[in-house]
Scaffold this active site. Structure first.
Site, PDB file in Angstrom:
ATOM      1  N   LYS A  22      -5.443  -1.588  15.397  1.00 55.94           N
ATOM      2  CA  LYS A  22      -5.896  -1.434  16.778  1.00 55.94           C
ATOM      3  C   LYS A  22      -4.711  -1.204  17.712  1.00 55.94           C
ATOM      4  O   LYS A  22      -4.737  -0.315  18.568  1.00 55.94           O
ATOM      5  CB  LYS A  22      -6.653  -2.708  17.176  1.00 55.94           C
ATOM      6  CG  LYS A  22      -7.695  -2.508  18.214  1.00 55.94           C
ATOM      7  CD  LYS A  22      -8.508  -3.796  18.415  1.00 55.94           C
ATOM      8  CE  LYS A  22      -9.525  -4.000  17.323  1.00 55.94           C
ATOM      9  NZ  LYS A  22     -10.152  -5.332  17.351  1.00 55.94           N
ATOM     10  N   ARG A  92      -7.715  -9.455  21.809  1.00 58.70           N
ATOM     11  CA  ARG A  92      -8.405  -9.126  20.557  1.00 58.70           C
ATOM     12  C   ARG A  92      -7.444  -9.144  19.392  1.00 58.70           C
ATOM     13  O   ARG A  92      -6.282  -8.792  19.522  1.00 58.70           O
ATOM     14  CB  ARG A  92      -8.944  -7.693  20.587  1.00 58.70           C
ATOM     15  CG  ARG A  92      -9.984  -7.409  21.594  1.00 58.70           C
ATOM     16  CD  ARG A  92     -10.044  -5.890  21.750  1.00 58.70           C
ATOM     17  NE  ARG A  92     -10.897  -5.556  22.852  1.00 58.70           N
ATOM     18  CZ  ARG A  92     -12.020  -4.872  22.717  1.00 58.70           C
ATOM     19  NH1 ARG A  92     -12.398  -4.437  21.549  1.00 58.70           N
ATOM     20  NH2 ARG A  92     -12.759  -4.605  23.762  1.00 58.70           N
ATOM     21  N   GLY A 101     -15.762  -7.585  12.788  1.00 58.79           N
ATOM     22  CA  GLY A 101     -16.499  -8.825  12.991  1.00 58.79           C
ATOM     23  C   GLY A 101     -15.783 -10.069  12.518  1.00 58.79           C
ATOM     24  O   GLY A 101     -16.284 -11.169  12.694  1.00 58.79           O
ATOM     25  N   MET A 103     -12.722 -11.234  13.387  1.00 59.94           N
ATOM     26  CA  MET A 103     -11.926 -11.920  14.400  1.00 59.94           C
ATOM     27  C   MET A 103     -12.643 -11.833  15.744  1.00 59.94           C
ATOM     28  O   MET A 103     -13.407 -10.915  15.982  1.00 59.94           O
ATOM     29  CB  MET A 103     -10.560 -11.256  14.531  1.00 59.94           C
ATOM     30  CG  MET A 103      -9.844 -11.163  13.235  1.00 59.94           C
ATOM     31  SD  MET A 103      -9.157 -12.755  12.774  1.00 59.94           S
ATOM     32  CE  MET A 103      -8.443 -12.293  11.219  1.00 59.94           C
ATOM     33  N   ARG A 336     -10.560   3.929  15.981  1.00 55.79           N
ATOM     34  CA  ARG A 336     -10.124   3.673  14.602  1.00 55.79           C
ATOM     35  C   ARG A 336     -10.920   4.591  13.676  1.00 55.79           C
ATOM     36  O   ARG A 336     -11.964   5.117  14.080  1.00 55.79           O
ATOM     37  CB  ARG A 336     -10.352   2.212  14.224  1.00 55.79           C
ATOM     38  CG  ARG A 336     -11.812   1.829  14.269  1.00 55.79           C
ATOM     39  CD  ARG A 336     -12.002   0.372  13.913  1.00 55.79           C
ATOM     40  NE  ARG A 336     -13.394   0.010  14.107  1.00 55.79           N
ATOM     41  CZ  ARG A 336     -13.824  -1.229  14.286  1.00 55.79           C
ATOM     42  NH1 ARG A 336     -12.974  -2.226  14.332  1.00 55.79           N
ATOM     43  NH2 ARG A 336     -15.099  -1.482  14.427  1.00 55.79           N
ATOM     44  N   HIS A 454     -23.374  -6.268  14.020  1.00 53.75           N
ATOM     45  CA  HIS A 454     -22.583  -6.855  12.937  1.00 53.75           C
ATOM     46  C   HIS A 454     -23.212  -6.584  11.574  1.00 53.75           C
ATOM     47  O   HIS A 454     -22.554  -6.136  10.632  1.00 53.75           O
ATOM     48  CB  HIS A 454     -22.460  -8.365  13.186  1.00 53.75           C
ATOM     49  CG  HIS A 454     -21.672  -9.079  12.146  1.00 53.75           C
ATOM     50  ND1 HIS A 454     -22.280  -9.656  11.050  1.00 53.75           N
ATOM     51  CD2 HIS A 454     -20.353  -9.284  12.002  1.00 53.75           C
ATOM     52  CE1 HIS A 454     -21.345 -10.206  10.291  1.00 53.75           C
ATOM     53  NE2 HIS A 454     -20.163  -9.995  10.847  1.00 53.75           N
ATOM     54  N   SER A 762      -4.317   0.261 -26.961  1.00 58.01           N
ATOM     55  CA  SER A 762      -5.250   0.165 -25.843  1.00 58.01           C
ATOM     56  C   SER A 762      -5.150  -1.262 -25.305  1.00 58.01           C
ATOM     57  O   SER A 762      -5.328  -2.224 -26.062  1.00 58.01           O
ATOM     58  CB  SER A 762      -6.672   0.475 -26.305  1.00 58.01           C
ATOM     59  OG  SER A 762      -7.545   0.300 -25.223  1.00 58.01           O
ATOM     60  N   THR A 765      -7.085  -5.968 -21.449  1.00 55.23           N
ATOM     61  CA  THR A 765      -6.566  -6.840 -20.391  1.00 55.23           C
ATOM     62  C   THR A 765      -7.455  -8.051 -20.114  1.00 55.23           C
ATOM     63  O   THR A 765      -7.051  -8.948 -19.389  1.00 55.23           O
ATOM     64  CB  THR A 765      -6.346  -6.037 -19.095  1.00 55.23           C
ATOM     65  OG1 THR A 765      -7.443  -5.154 -18.929  1.00 55.23           O
ATOM     66  CG2 THR A 765      -5.054  -5.254 -19.159  1.00 55.23           C
ATOM     67  N   CYS A 829      -8.737  -0.772 -21.891  1.00 55.84           N
ATOM     68  CA  CYS A 829     -10.198  -0.875 -22.023  1.00 55.84           C
ATOM     69  C   CYS A 829     -10.728  -2.218 -21.530  1.00 55.84           C
ATOM     70  O   CYS A 829     -11.906  -2.505 -21.660  1.00 55.84           O
ATOM     71  CB  CYS A 829     -10.640  -0.602 -23.450  1.00 55.84           C
ATOM     72  SG  CYS A 829      -9.958  -1.762 -24.635  1.00 55.84           S
ATOM     73  N   TYR A 849      -4.935   7.120 -20.378  1.00 50.66           N
ATOM     74  CA  TYR A 849      -6.325   7.042 -19.925  1.00 50.66           C
ATOM     75  C   TYR A 849      -6.707   5.616 -19.547  1.00 50.66           C
ATOM     76  O   TYR A 849      -6.038   4.655 -19.940  1.00 50.66           O
ATOM     77  CB  TYR A 849      -7.282   7.580 -21.000  1.00 50.66           C
ATOM     78  CG  TYR A 849      -7.404   6.692 -22.221  1.00 50.66           C
ATOM     79  CD1 TYR A 849      -8.310   5.632 -22.248  1.00 50.66           C
ATOM     80  CD2 TYR A 849      -6.613   6.909 -23.344  1.00 50.66           C
ATOM     81  CE1 TYR A 849      -8.420   4.811 -23.348  1.00 50.66           C
ATOM     82  CE2 TYR A 849      -6.710   6.091 -24.453  1.00 50.66           C
ATOM     83  CZ  TYR A 849      -7.604   5.038 -24.462  1.00 50.66           C
ATOM     84  OH  TYR A 849      -7.707   4.213 -25.538  1.00 50.66           O
TER      85      TYR A 849
HETATM   86  C1  PEP Z   1     -10.227  -7.124 -23.760  1.00 50.72           C
HETATM   87  O1  PEP Z   1      -9.915  -8.206 -24.259  1.00 50.72           O
HETATM   88  O2  PEP Z   1      -9.745  -6.690 -22.713  1.00 50.72           O
HETATM   89  C2  PEP Z   1     -11.242  -6.275 -24.408  1.00 50.72           C
HETATM   90  C3  PEP Z   1     -11.511  -5.080 -23.946  1.00 50.72           C
HETATM   91  O3  PEP Z   1     -11.906  -6.807 -25.464  1.00 50.72           O
HETATM   92  P1  PEP Z   1     -13.099  -7.862 -25.288  1.00 50.72           P
HETATM   93  O4  PEP Z   1     -13.444  -7.931 -23.854  1.00 50.72           O
HETATM   94  O5  PEP Z   1     -14.208  -7.354 -26.138  1.00 50.72           O
HETATM   95  O6  PEP Z   1     -12.480  -9.112 -25.816  1.00 50.72           O
END
Ligand code: PEP
Ligand code: MG
Length: 873
Positions: A22, A92, A101, A103, A336, A454, A762, A765, A829, A849
């Site tokens: 702002k 403000r 909304g 603040m 904005r 809001h 792969s 995570t 993945c 990927y």
């Molecule tokens: C992971 O561990 O990130 C994964 C893709 O395998 P899963 O979720 O099947 O353990």
């Protein structure tokens, strides 16, 4: 000395981090020569300093505020608290990212018992002066002193009732004077001290209140939802007041340069004569559409339209502006980039390219990947809708269809959704306190307020379906019901909302998946031109694979083979395999699984039409599959021809204390190599079948939960031996590769060794996050809320890659893998593969990927384009 306070004329657009959105835009509008009431911005650094000092206003900051105030007063030719020409300001908040909304705003600051009289005299309008004073007392008490507004509203309403007056504008100056006296008395009673009369102290207290509000619960919820770091702090804008409530030649309004709901290129907004800002936003009075200003006051309308297009061209984006008309003169109070629905975002981006305002690349950056979610949201099933009674109509505030049980408070909404069924939050109007309820609700219905209320603004931002301002809905929040034409709907009753049309239906209306428009395909095609990351999907069945393919997936990055055995009779064969005690028993069970598995792989390969398909070998945390119900154990025992007791004993013996760290992943196939052999047979035979039909499939065999290269080598040798034999026997050529998931920290650390065997990595995570933090991925939700509250975490590491820790391991693994095998294929993945911030990280760390659930494929495609445009590789 650090400069904490900047006059509007000292700043510009580029100083957003310091001045907040702002503040930077007020400075920029000043620079552009637009009529902006002048003032100054207390910087975000001052807010950070406030928290550093233990929530205390720093003396240097206060001193600089006073200096800037003196300068602004001089320019305005007015003085704070003056008995002739008093200066009033608005205060403000304004952080770097807009937080609608979240603040609170304080208007008319500077009024006291002297200034109000002077204002009355100077404007020759005592009614206006006392109206301003009563608004100020309410806002100051509410925002700065934590005295809720209703303490004053009851006094106001009582006066109206006593005088039998319905419209606020019909109250006389003397009525308002009496109301002010009542307000001050109530303030004294509740606070134990008189309403503060020193404007400078009012100002510092108001600035402090804004700083404090940065840390209120609803701000924290909004920030987490939108990934806004706590460390940013908020700036505070102090701006000279102009008055929209000085009579019928004054007014105030908000407008967008284009329709925020559809994207149509026409001025869109609302205004009210003789009113101040909060009247429009809070939905207290029903405003008029901005198009009527054209007939009410054509000169003003044209002037405003010219400012609007100047701003849109300057910012190259749709603008959301606030303006005030004071005695016929137009002032711009704020601009904005406007919040918009996903449909509008696409249309605006594409139109602006066609209008020559944006390049394709710039247009791609204008659409927020997370927002695409809203386009993929369900609509009503036409047949079900046909029989649904329309019970009310409101504004089509935020699109999509929702059905659910009526609930009247955020708190109850949170409780009710725990049973997994949807709720619709119904309120007279929403306020920031309702945000938690809006998050969990499938839809929001309000009886008051316009398109800029809001509820409308926040729901659109969240992509939540919302019908606002349905006037015929009489809401009784306290007694938990609403009434339409004498019929009552209670908490728990089903209703349905269509946020695209504004219709409210009685009962439950079935919903169906979304279909995407031509604009969507066009923008996605542009996005694809600018990304370098490929986007695959996580899919375990042909149906999901098809959905993902249609959304643009370029292969399957993860097929969780154990998921293929959840349904129907299949789980029995899977359980039989798990509880087998001998090789023969296990091979018999595997024999049942093989044809199912082969058939599914054929389906997946075919849906992917030659794109790569990664098959992850069995990784069942045993507890997800073991039979626990007595009935199931009995059934299975019968099937296997063994006694209940024998099977029960086996099931008990397989019980693990810590199944996530138990006999799963590669460990399972090390104990029972026949499982990997069966899976290899299914993968390879299915590929041969499909390739014979003329498609070229290159299966990728992925071994989970590897932490040591010897684990992988042991299994890879078995896989390769079986695969090569099948290929040789079939007399065909078939390429395939064998790789691993990186989901155990040790594998990331020793990635150079693992890459000797692995042809691809792969990143899993989900497990990598679980094991890096040592947080159980199934239980962390229960305590992470405390981490957010205590500012230990800003958000969920299972949703956004923890760049600092998990990300560091990923980087290490990328480097290690590439050192051994320069062309190693790299993907992700885990659930993070569909999260825009994590996609950005994956791009920067050099993955090939990302793979995500089908409905997130478009989000990942757009996020990948954003990442590559910002940081090309
Ligand atoms: C992971 O561990 O990130 C994964 C893709 O395998 P899963 O979720 O099947 O353990
Ligand atoms: Mg895993």
């Amino acid at each position: 000395m650090t400069k904490f306070v900047y006059l509007f004329k000292e700043g510009d657009q580029s100083m957003k981090n310091l001045l907040g959105g702002k503040g930077a835009n007020l400075a920029e509008m000043t620079k552009l020569g637009l009529p902006v009431p002048q003032g100054f911005t207390v910087s975000t650094e001052a807010c950070v300093q406030y928290y550093k000092d233990g929530r205390k206003m720093n003396d240097v900051v206060i001193e600089q505020i006073y200096e800037a105030l003196a300068e602004t007063e001089k320019e305005a030719g007015k003085k704070f608290g003056d008995n002739e020409n008093p200066f009033l300001v608005s205060v403000r908040s304004g952080s770097r990212a807009s937080m609608p909304g979240m603040m609170d705003t304080i208007l008319n600051l500077g009024l006291n018992d002297v200034a109000v009289e002077a204002l009355a005299k100077a404007t020759n309008n005592p009614r206006f002066a006392y109206d301003s004073y009563r608004r100020f007392i309410t806002m100051f008490a509410d925002v700065v002193m934590d005295i809720p507004k209703h303490n004053f509203e009851v006094i106001f309403d009582a006066k109206k009732e006593e005088l039998n007056i319905h419209e606020d504008t019909h109250l006389s100056a003397d009525d308002l004077k009496a109301i002010v006296a009542g307000f001050k008395a109530r303030y004294l009673e509740l606070k134990g001290e008189a309403f503060p009369q020193d404007p400078k102290l009012q100002l510092v207290a108001a600035v402090e209140a804004v700083f404090k509000s940065w840390d209120n619960p609803r701000a924290n919820v909004y920030r987490r939802l939108n990934n806004i770091p706590y460390e940013w702090g908020t700036a505070v804008n102090v701006q000279g007041m102009v008055f929209g409530n000085m009579g019928e030649d004054s007014g105030t309004g908000v407008a967008f340069t284009r329709d925020p709901s559809t994207g149509k290129n026409e001025l869109y907004g609302e205004y009210l004569f003789n009113a101040q800002g909060e009247d429009v936003v809070a939905g207290i009075r029903t405003p008029k559409p901005i198009s009527e200003l054209q007939s009410d006051n054509p000169a003003l309308y044209n002037e405003f339209k010219a400012f609007a297009s100047k701003l849109e061209n300057h910012y190259k984006d749709m603008q959301d502006m606030e303006f005030t008309i004071e005695k016929g003169k137009l002032y711009m109070l704020q601009t904005r980039n406007g919040k918009r629905t996903a449909q509008a975002a696409l249309k605006i981006a594409i139109d602006m390219v066609e209008e020559g305002l944006l390049t394709e690349k710039e247009a791609v950056l204008k659409v927020d990947p997370a927002q695409l979610d809203a386009l993929l949201h369900p609509q009503f099933e036409p047949v079900s809708l046909k029989n649904a009674p329309v019970i009310a109509k409101g504004l089509n505030a935020s699109p999509g269809a929702a059905t659910g049980r009526v609930v009247f408070s955020a708190e109850r909404a949170g409780e009710m959704v725990k049973d997994g069924k949807p709720v619709i939050l119904v309120r007279q109007e929403t306020s920031p306190e309702d945000i938690e309820g809006m998050v969990v609700a499938s839809g929001i219905l309000t009886s008051r307020g316009g398109m800029t209320s809001h509820a409308a603004v926040v729901a659109r931002g969240m992509g939540r379906c919302c019908v606002a301002g349905a006037g015929s809905v009489k809401v009784n929040e306290a007694k938990k019901y609403f009434e339409i034409d004498g019929k009552k709907y209670h908490e728990g009753d089903y209703i349905s909302l269509d946020g695209s049309t504004g219709y409210v239906y009685g009962g439950e209306v079935k919903t169906m998946d979304a279909t995407v428009s031509g604009d969507f395909a066009k923008l996605m095609a542009w996005a694809d031109k600018f990304r370098s990351l490929k986007v695959r999907t996580n899919a375990d069945n042909p149906r999901d694979a098809k959905t993902a393919y249609d959304f643009g997936a370029e292969g399957i990055g993860l097929c969780r083979t154990e998921h293929m055995f959840f349904e129907g009779d299949r789980i029995k064969a899977m359980r039989e395999m798990i509880v087998s005690k001998t090789l023969e028993e296990r091979q018999k069970a595997l024999g049942k699984l093989l044809p199912m598995q082969r058939e599914d792989f054929v389906g997946l390969y075919e849906e992917m039409q030659g794109y790569p398909v990664t098959i992850r070998y069995l990784d069942p945390p045993l507890h997800e599959f073991l039979p626990t119900e007595e009935e199931d154990i009995k059934d299975l025992a019968k099937e296997m021809g063994i006694s209940f007791d024998e099977l029960k004993a086996t099931v008990d013996s397989l019980h693990e204390t810590n199944p996530m760290l138990g006999h799963r992943g590669v460990r399972l196939s090390i104990t029972y190599p026949e499982i990997a052999k069966m899976q290899t047979r299914a993968v390879i035979e299915a590929a041969i079948i499909v390739n014979k039909k003329g498609m070229k499939v290159v299966p990728e065999i992925m071994i989970p939960l590897v932490g040591e290269v010897k684990e992988l080598k042991y299994l890879k040798d078995i896989v390769v031996a079986v695969a090569d034999e099948i290929i040789k026997e079939a007399g065909v050529d078939l390429e395939y590769s064998v790789g691993t998931m990186i989901e155990i920290p040790r594998a990331a650390i020793l990635a150079d060794e693992i890459a000797v065997e692995a042809e691809f990595f792969s990143f899993g995570t989900n497990d990598l996050t679980q094991m890096t933090f040592g947080f159980s991925r199934d239980d962390a939700g229960k305590f992470l809320a405390d981490y957010y509250d205590k500012k230990i975490f800003a958000n969920d590491p299972f949703a956004h890659v923890d760049v600092k820790g998990v990300g560091k391991l990923m980087e290490l693994a990328v480097k290690g893998g590439q050192a051994t095998r320069p062309n190693i294929k790299l993907g992700i993945c885990g659930e993070h593969g569909g999260d825009p911030a994590s996609v950005d990280f994956c791009h920067n760390v050099g993955l090939d990927y990302v793979s995500c659930s089908p409905f997130r494929v478009p989000i990942a495609r757009l996020a990948a384009a954003h990442a590559n445009i910002k940081n090309p590789r």
